[in-house]
Design a protein around this motif. Structure first.
Motif, PDB file in Angstrom:
ATOM      1  N   GLU A 135      -0.541   4.768  -1.234  1.00  0.00           N
ATOM      2  CA  GLU A 135      -1.541   5.281  -0.282  1.00  0.00           C
ATOM      3  C   GLU A 135      -0.871   5.750   0.999  1.00  0.00           C
ATOM      4  N   SER A 171       1.074   9.056   0.572  1.00  0.00           N
ATOM      5  CA  SER A 171       0.211  10.225   0.385  1.00  0.00           C
ATOM      6  C   SER A 171      -0.167  10.883   1.711  1.00  0.00           C
ATOM      7  N   THR A 172      -0.059  10.156   2.820  1.00  0.00           N
ATOM      8  CA  THR A 172      -0.407  10.705   4.134  1.00  0.00           C
ATOM      9  C   THR A 172       0.773  11.384   4.811  1.00  0.00           C
ATOM     10  N   ASN A 197       0.830  -1.205   0.000  1.00  0.00           N
ATOM     11  CA  ASN A 197       0.000   0.000   0.000  1.00  0.00           C
ATOM     12  C   ASN A 197       0.863   1.254   0.000  1.00  0.00           C
TER      13      ASN A 197
END
Length: 299
Positions: free
Chosen positions: A21, A24-25, A18
């Motif tokens: 994803e 991106s945080t 992942n």
């Protein structure tokens, strides 16, 4: 499986399941123009001889697991993961090679990063590259070094890391990583492979020894070690002092390889001078006692 390590408010992932994803945080990367390297005191500036780690013996009370790396129940990949996470940080050797000509006289240029890499001597300037066994054929760089005996070792700075990491892709033989990365070639003077112009420091080198090891696991290509001696140095203009004897850390901005898919950058440093016995023994009762014992043993 989500294999990760929590560091502060963020997780360091150990696989790529992942990753997009997860990334991106995270906060944006602060480029070096905005984040000068901080110089701090050392962890224990008042340390005394014989003191060990002054943390109220917390470190001295550590307990450890014993691991047999050759145990029948232990997978080789576990040794790999353990070692790259434990022996860190490791410098990245970004190596340019050219294959020997094929039957039609064609050669293939190769560019690849290596984390089993180190400088081992300065006179003559000598480097070591390690090649681990893997399923299938041996690495192109290993084969090229054995066939031609020439390479260029390039340093890796922060802004290069995406391009450098891209060259680790398992491209089909004959596809040049130079095109995959978009990095710029610069002509060398003593070897055929090109330098990476984006690198702050590059070393032209020639192979002086190759040691190959039989694979520990059937079906794996053999591991090997290559010793390389420098024939030329190249340093970016403005990155070194007038004598060309020291590269400024702010210019080099080196990237280190860590465990899993993690890399590290230098954001803070501290300094510790090397000491000499003759200058230190008069300042320390412990060193004086050790010197007395040494003299008593000789008498």
């Amino acid at each position: 499986m989500d294999s990760s390590i929590t560091t502060g408010a963020y997780k360091i992932v150990q696989d790529v399941g992942n990753f997009t994803e997860t990334e991106s945080t995270r906060p944006d990367f602060n480029h070096h123009s905005d984040t000068p390297i901080k110089v701090t005191k050392s962890p224990y500036p008042n340390w005394q001889y014989g003191q060990g780690v002054p943390d109220d013996n917390k470190s001295a009370r550590n307990t450890h697991h014993e691991i047999d790396p050759y145990a029948a129940t232990r997978e080789t990949v576990s040794n790999y993961r353990l070692l790259i996470s434990a022996i860190a940080p490791r410098p990245i050797g970004f190596v340019s090679t050219v294959s020997a000509p094929d039957e039609n006289g064609r050669t293939v240029e190769n560019l690849a990063p290596f984390s089993y890499f180190q400088l081992i001597e300065h006179d003559p300037p000598t480097f070591v590259l390690g090649f681990s066994g893997r399923p299938g054929r041996e690495k192109d760089t290993f084969r090229n070094l054995k066939q031609t005996g020439e390479c260029v070792i390039n340093t890796v700075s922060e802004g290069m890391i995406e391009a450098v990491n891209a060259t680790s892709i398992d491209a089909p033989y004959g596809v040049s990583e130079w095109e995959i990365s978009g990095l710029t070639k610069a002509a060398s003077s003593t070897v055929a492979p090109a330098q990476v112009r984006e690198s702050v420091f590059s070393v032209e080198g020639k192979v002086v020894d190759v040691k190959e090891f039989a694979p520990h696991v059937p079906g794996m290509s053999g591991a090997g070690v290559v010793l390389i001696q420098a024939t030329r140095f190249w340093v970016k203009e403005g990155a070194a002092n007038e004598e060309l004897s020291h590269i400024e850390l702010e210019e080099l901005r080196p990237v280190a390889q860590l465990g899993g898919i993690a890399y590290g950058r230098i954001t803070s440093v501290f300094e510790r001078p090397r000491t000499r016995w003759a200058e230190e023994v008069g300042k320390s009762e412990l060193l004086q006692e050790l010197e007395r014992r040494q003299k008593d043993q000789k008498s």
